[in-house]
Design an enzyme around this catalytic site. Sequence first.
Site, PDB file in Angstrom:
ATOM      1  N   THR A  46     -61.611 -42.000 -38.220  1.00  0.00           N
ATOM      2  CA  THR A  46     -61.337 -43.429 -38.052  1.00  0.00           C
ATOM      3  C   THR A  46     -60.788 -43.743 -36.674  1.00  0.00           C
ATOM      4  OG1 THR A  46     -60.949 -43.739 -40.418  1.00  0.00           O
ATOM      5  CG2 THR A  46     -59.982 -45.367 -38.934  1.00  0.00           C
ATOM      6  N   CYS A  47     -59.883 -42.908 -36.191  1.00  0.00           N
ATOM      7  CA  CYS A  47     -59.204 -43.202 -34.925  1.00  0.00           C
ATOM      8  C   CYS A  47     -60.191 -43.428 -33.784  1.00  0.00           C
ATOM      9  CB  CYS A  47     -58.246 -42.067 -34.575  1.00  0.00           C
ATOM     10  SG  CYS A  47     -57.366 -42.334 -33.019  1.00  0.00           S
ATOM     11  N   HIS A 450     -33.120 -48.139 -13.239  1.00  0.00           N
ATOM     12  CA  HIS A 450     -33.062 -49.609 -13.178  1.00  0.00           C
ATOM     13  C   HIS A 450     -34.140 -50.111 -12.225  1.00  0.00           C
ATOM     14  CE1 HIS A 450     -31.350 -53.639 -13.056  1.00  0.00           C
ATOM     15  NE2 HIS A 450     -31.515 -53.595 -11.735  1.00  0.00           N
TER      16      HIS A 450
END
Length: 467
Positions: A46-47, A450
């Site tokens: 399916t993936c 950051h």
Amino acid sequence: MQETSGMKKYDAIIIGAGQAGVPLAKKLAKAGKRTAIIEKRWLGGTCVNDGCTPSKTMIGDARLAYVARQAERIGLRTEGVVDINTIIDRKTGIVENARNGIYKSMREIPNLDLMMGTATFTGPKELRVDYVSGNMEFLSADLVFINTGARAVIPEIEGINEVGCLTSTSIMELREIPEHLVIVGGGYIALEFAQLFCRLGSKVTILEKGPRILSKEDEDVATEVGTILAEEGAGVITNVQVEKVARIPGGQTVISIHTDGGQQQISCSHWLIAAGRVPNTDELNLAKAGVKTNEKGYIITDERLQTTAQDVYALGDVNGGPAFTHVAYNDHLIVLKNILEEANLSAHNRIVPYCMFTDPELGRVGMTEQEAREKGFQVKVAKLKMANSARGVESGETRGFMKAVVDEYSGQILGASILAAHGGEIVSVLQMAMMGSIPYESIRNMMFAHPTFSESLNNLFMTLDKS
């Protein structure tokens, strides 16, 4: 049909070439075991063919259309016209490349026989293979692994056999953008497609049988997702019973529903059924193998993924565990290491992350707030709006929030819901903290680069200092 006499003996047979079956077959063969893998359709499961690879490719393309329209905030004007054929062609190319890559890699491995056909048990650890070529062969093995997956369930609705419907597979082959798409279901798959087609230009209406979408998530998460979808044009009707469907002159589909407000009809150009999945066990003749299923057809397994038959295992969606690709892959690691290395791995109490690929993403791990309280934990809940995230503000990604559930006494993180840009990546940080028993205080004081989205985890847990 030609029949080959005799029975071919293997050390291991895998039924289904999905995200557990393929790596398991390769590694068993490389370990010296004579291995056969049987696939009735396409390699990759399916993936690769119907799920992750095609849908996330199309979701990525739809996001480009959305971002292009958002670029008007910096004065960039676009016509906003989407060529669906270009999207489908790109998606198809990526899927076929992945599928062909799997085929090539498997053909190069000694001890591994790839068989394209349908497998049916004829006895304990014995199988008949009906090849797509028309031939038949009988096989047996010391070990058998079932990785046949699941498929979309089509509910019994009056008129559906005559009118037909789209599924999560067939909708990705549409070479037209629906004028009005109605989606039956309010789970992860339904909502991903809802946003995708809103961004391509469709009017979208979601019909949810329960009181709210995302019934397995906390109510505040579901509400926020609903708000985001509404901003992009998707309507949601809850407490819906779909009663019948009909095609009217002109090609429109009319769906008759019953809601809290009574009877009504919805006219649409296309409709998608995304109301759950059923296991692919009906063709296996499991009774012959001594393999039992539950009332929904899922194969019953123990915590080491062995079925009720000795040396027969079930991996991935077919065993009824969380239906995610990464769970299937982890299943194969459990059985592989237990068999080859005599490890003692278990599927019990795995920390299972998952992600809904709406935009922003919903990254999830562990318990929801509701689940934690129901299990008797005394909890503290940290919550931070993305509008209060520095990176969120700077990048314009301010929709959604971060939420974590913490044990009040130990400080351990019990679960998290990250509805944010890159939510699936951010939640992985908390998953690793949970695996390492790292308390929330350490994340609160941790030095992040950051400005990053993950840095907002500092601020998320700082909210507990104020509670």
